[in-house]
Design a protein around this motif. Structure first.
Motif, PDB file in Angstrom:
ATOM      1  N   GLY A 102       0.813  -1.210   0.000  1.00 25.70           N
ATOM      2  CA  GLY A 102       0.000   0.000   0.000  1.00 25.70           C
ATOM      3  C   GLY A 102       0.847   1.261   0.000  1.00 25.70           C
ATOM      4  N   LEU A 103       1.923   1.270   0.773  1.00 26.70           N
ATOM      5  CA  LEU A 103       2.825   2.422   0.773  1.00 26.70           C
ATOM      6  C   LEU A 103       3.413   2.646  -0.617  1.00 26.70           C
ATOM      7  N   GLN A 104       3.861   1.569  -1.255  1.00 31.03           N
ATOM      8  CA  GLN A 104       4.446   1.694  -2.590  1.00 31.03           C
ATOM      9  C   GLN A 104       3.411   2.208  -3.586  1.00 31.03           C
ATOM     10  N   LEU A 105       2.188   1.681  -3.530  1.00 28.87           N
ATOM     11  CA  LEU A 105       1.140   2.111  -4.452  1.00 28.87           C
ATOM     12  C   LEU A 105       0.800   3.577  -4.230  1.00 28.87           C
ATOM     13  N   ALA A 106       0.720   3.994  -2.966  1.00 29.07           N
ATOM     14  CA  ALA A 106       0.397   5.392  -2.662  1.00 29.07           C
ATOM     15  C   ALA A 106       1.482   6.340  -3.175  1.00 29.07           C
ATOM     16  N   LEU A 107       2.731   5.900  -3.168  1.00 24.22           N
ATOM     17  CA  LEU A 107       3.820   6.716  -3.695  1.00 24.22           C
ATOM     18  C   LEU A 107       3.835   6.725  -5.218  1.00 24.22           C
ATOM     19  N   ASP A 108       3.538   5.569  -5.830  1.00 24.26           N
ATOM     20  CA  ASP A 108       3.613   5.454  -7.283  1.00 24.26           C
ATOM     21  C   ASP A 108       2.367   5.989  -7.987  1.00 24.26           C
ATOM     22  N   GLN A 109       1.204   5.749  -7.382  1.00 22.22           N
ATOM     23  CA  GLN A 109      -0.077   6.088  -8.014  1.00 22.22           C
ATOM     24  C   GLN A 109      -1.015   6.722  -6.977  1.00 22.22           C
ATOM     25  N   PRO A 110      -0.709   7.908  -6.488  1.00 18.12           N
ATOM     26  CA  PRO A 110      -1.488   8.475  -5.387  1.00 18.12           C
ATOM     27  C   PRO A 110      -2.962   8.704  -5.699  1.00 18.12           C
ATOM     28  N   THR A 111      -3.316   8.907  -6.966  1.00 19.21           N
ATOM     29  CA  THR A 111      -4.723   9.143  -7.291  1.00 19.21           C
ATOM     30  C   THR A 111      -5.560   7.866  -7.202  1.00 19.21           C
ATOM     31  N   ARG A 112      -4.902   6.714  -7.133  1.00 18.66           N
ATOM     32  CA  ARG A 112      -5.647   5.449  -7.074  1.00 18.66           C
ATOM     33  C   ARG A 112      -5.926   5.015  -5.635  1.00 18.66           C
ATOM     34  N   VAL A 113      -5.397   5.737  -4.659  1.00 16.78           N
ATOM     35  CA  VAL A 113      -5.560   5.371  -3.251  1.00 16.78           C
ATOM     36  C   VAL A 113      -6.258   6.521  -2.532  1.00 16.78           C
ATOM     37  N   LEU A 116      -5.298   5.009   3.393  1.00 16.88           N
ATOM     38  CA  LEU A 116      -4.340   3.932   3.596  1.00 16.88           C
ATOM     39  C   LEU A 116      -4.399   3.486   5.050  1.00 16.88           C
ATOM     40  N   ALA A 117      -4.679   2.196   5.269  1.00 14.06           N
ATOM     41  CA  ALA A 117      -4.658   1.624   6.616  1.00 14.06           C
ATOM     42  C   ALA A 117      -3.536   0.595   6.676  1.00 14.06           C
ATOM     43  N   LEU A 118      -2.609   0.792   7.590  1.00 15.93           N
ATOM     44  CA  LEU A 118      -1.397  -0.018   7.690  1.00 15.93           C
ATOM     45  C   LEU A 118      -1.417  -0.767   9.014  1.00 15.93           C
ATOM     46  N   VAL A 119      -1.409  -2.088   8.950  1.00 17.13           N
ATOM     47  CA  VAL A 119      -1.591  -2.928  10.129  1.00 17.13           C
ATOM     48  C   VAL A 119      -0.279  -3.636  10.456  1.00 17.13           C
ATOM     49  N   ASN A 120       0.335  -3.273  11.580  1.00 17.09           N
ATOM     50  CA  ASN A 120       1.616  -3.871  11.985  1.00 17.09           C
ATOM     51  C   ASN A 120       2.614  -3.873  10.826  1.00 17.09           C
ATOM     52  N   ALA A 121       2.714  -2.723  10.190  1.00 13.63           N
ATOM     53  CA  ALA A 121       3.610  -2.554   9.041  1.00 13.63           C
ATOM     54  C   ALA A 121       4.833  -1.748   9.468  1.00 13.63           C
ATOM     55  N   TRP A 122       5.634  -1.329   8.505  1.00 13.29           N
ATOM     56  CA  TRP A 122       6.862  -0.596   8.802  1.00 13.29           C
ATOM     57  C   TRP A 122       7.296   0.164   7.564  1.00 13.29           C
ATOM     58  N   SER A 123       8.153   1.175   7.765  1.00 16.67           N
ATOM     59  CA  SER A 123       8.632   1.989   6.650  1.00 16.67           C
ATOM     60  C   SER A 123      10.108   1.788   6.369  1.00 16.67           C
ATOM     61  N   LYS A 124      10.804   1.083   7.266  1.00 11.68           N
ATOM     62  CA  LYS A 124      12.222   0.780   7.056  1.00 11.68           C
ATOM     63  C   LYS A 124      12.558  -0.472   7.849  1.00 11.68           C
ATOM     64  N   PRO A 125      13.633  -1.155   7.499  1.00 17.10           N
ATOM     65  CA  PRO A 125      14.004  -2.378   8.221  1.00 17.10           C
ATOM     66  C   PRO A 125      14.361  -2.082   9.681  1.00 17.10           C
ATOM     67  N   ASN A 126      14.225  -3.115  10.515  1.00 17.37           N
ATOM     68  CA  ASN A 126      14.662  -2.990  11.904  1.00 17.37           C
ATOM     69  C   ASN A 126      15.375  -4.286  12.313  1.00 17.37           C
ATOM     70  N   PRO A 127      16.299  -4.228  13.259  1.00 10.75           N
ATOM     71  CA  PRO A 127      17.124  -5.401  13.577  1.00 10.75           C
ATOM     72  C   PRO A 127      16.358  -6.539  14.233  1.00 10.75           C
ATOM     73  N   HIS A 128      15.297  -6.245  14.996  1.00 12.08           N
ATOM     74  CA  HIS A 128      14.561  -7.334  15.645  1.00 12.08           C
ATOM     75  C   HIS A 128      13.832  -8.194  14.609  1.00 12.08           C
ATOM     76  N   SER A 129      13.093  -7.548  13.696  1.00  9.59           N
ATOM     77  CA  SER A 129      12.397  -8.316  12.660  1.00  9.59           C
ATOM     78  C   SER A 129      13.384  -9.079  11.796  1.00  9.59           C
ATOM     79  N   ALA A 200      12.208   7.843   4.191  1.00 12.32           N
ATOM     80  CA  ALA A 200      12.465   9.244   3.854  1.00 12.32           C
ATOM     81  C   ALA A 200      11.368   9.853   2.992  1.00 12.32           C
ATOM     82  N   ARG A 201      10.425   9.021   2.512  1.00 14.78           N
ATOM     83  CA  ARG A 201       9.402   9.522   1.586  1.00 14.78           C
ATOM     84  C   ARG A 201       8.003   9.581   2.207  1.00 14.78           C
ATOM     85  N   LEU A 202       7.880   9.279   3.481  1.00 10.93           N
ATOM     86  CA  LEU A 202       6.547   9.246   4.084  1.00 10.93           C
ATOM     87  C   LEU A 202       5.830  10.585   3.967  1.00 10.93           C
TER      88      LEU A 202
END
Length: 273
Positions: A102-113, A116-129, A200-202
């Motif tokens: 959903g994040l990628q689609l919203a960045l690539d094609q914002p008029t189609r979204v 956006l509801a993001l459930v236990n998602a993330w915007s960058k990697p983290n060491p625990h996951s 960096a693009r949020l």
């Protein structure tokens, strides 16, 4: 409900009136439309049209994946699905990997979204996951697919819930093993989500955003959601103390209440605009 696919299109289910606002549901690493069963009736009762789909390489869609595989490929599948179902725009709801789509689609094609509801998602990697995925991949490589799917509920569900619903969990494990897409496809999907970084693009995403998280998620720290919510211009965060990585399943009533309130508000906002 209608089901369908075109050649090359992901297999999908459509529920509800074609004239209603569309909610598109995108699941996590498992990729199956069936993950959203606890939400579909509530969304239909609220008057939405609902599309859910099996992601490429998984479930009923199956097939092979391009290499190297990326979240951008997954977003392109959704765009083609929207086109094929005559859906000009959708309210996108994504769980974990589905949220990245959903994040990628919203960045690539914002008029189609529309939202956006993001459930236990993330915007960058983290060491625990990363550590969790390393352990899961080690099971897959050194023990095999059965061990990989047996471990899956540990990352999805709180221990008490899994014990209380032991028969359901066992049935899900058996189903996952019977429909395992193959080690190469699973590794490609995990590599795609591990490479994803749009932190960096949020600020580019001007849509209404709901960030939903469970504080006892053992796979993705809920602080990833907290961090992500701060990066959007128009976001709210709803957290539950319990529910695990799949709190849309384990705490479906509470999750649905928050999701519907957000979607109805986003729909009214869209009409006003």
């Amino acid at each position: 409900m209608t089901s369908g696919s075109h050649e090359g299109l992901v297999i999908h289910d459509i529920h509800g009136s074609p004239d209603a606002e569309t909610v598109l549901l995108s699941s996590g690493l498992g990729g199956a439309a069936a993950f959203w069963k606890p939400q579909i009736d509530a969304l239909l009762h609220a008057g939405f049209r609902v599309i859910a789909y099996d992601q490429r390489g998984t479930g009923r869609t199956g097939g092979t994946l391009p290499s190297p595989y990326s979240i951008a490929h997954m977003a392109q599948d959704v765009l083609e699905l929207l086109d094929a179902t005559a859906t000009s725009h959708c309210h996108f709801v994504g769980h974990a990997l589905g949220g990245l789509v959903g994040l990628q689609l919203a960045l690539d094609q914002p008029t189609r979204v529309a939202s956006l509801a993001l459930v236990n998602a993330w915007s960058k990697p983290n060491p625990h996951s990363a550590r969790c995925f390393d352990a899961r991949l080690a099971l897959l490589d050194h023990v095999g697919p059965r061990a990989y799917v047996e471990a899956q509920p540990i990352f999805l569900y709180p221990a008490a819930w899994a014990a209380e619903h032991a028969a359901q969990v066992a049935a899900e494990v058996d189903h996952a093993f019977a429909h395992f897409p193959g080690a190469d496809i699973m590794k490609a999907r995990i590599a795609a989500l591990r490479a994803f970084d749009v932190d960096a693009r949020l600020g580019e995403i001007q849509l209404p955003v709901l960030v939903s998280a469970a504080q006892d998620d053992v796979l993705v720290p809920w602080t990833c959601s907290q961090h992500m919510a701060r990066g959007f211009p128009h976001a709210r965060i709803d957290t539950l103390p319990h529910g695990g990585h799949a709190h849309s399943v384990t705490e479906a009533d509470a999750f649905n209440k928050h999701l519907l309130a957000f979607l109805l508000h986003a729909t009214r906002r869209q009409v006003m605009v």
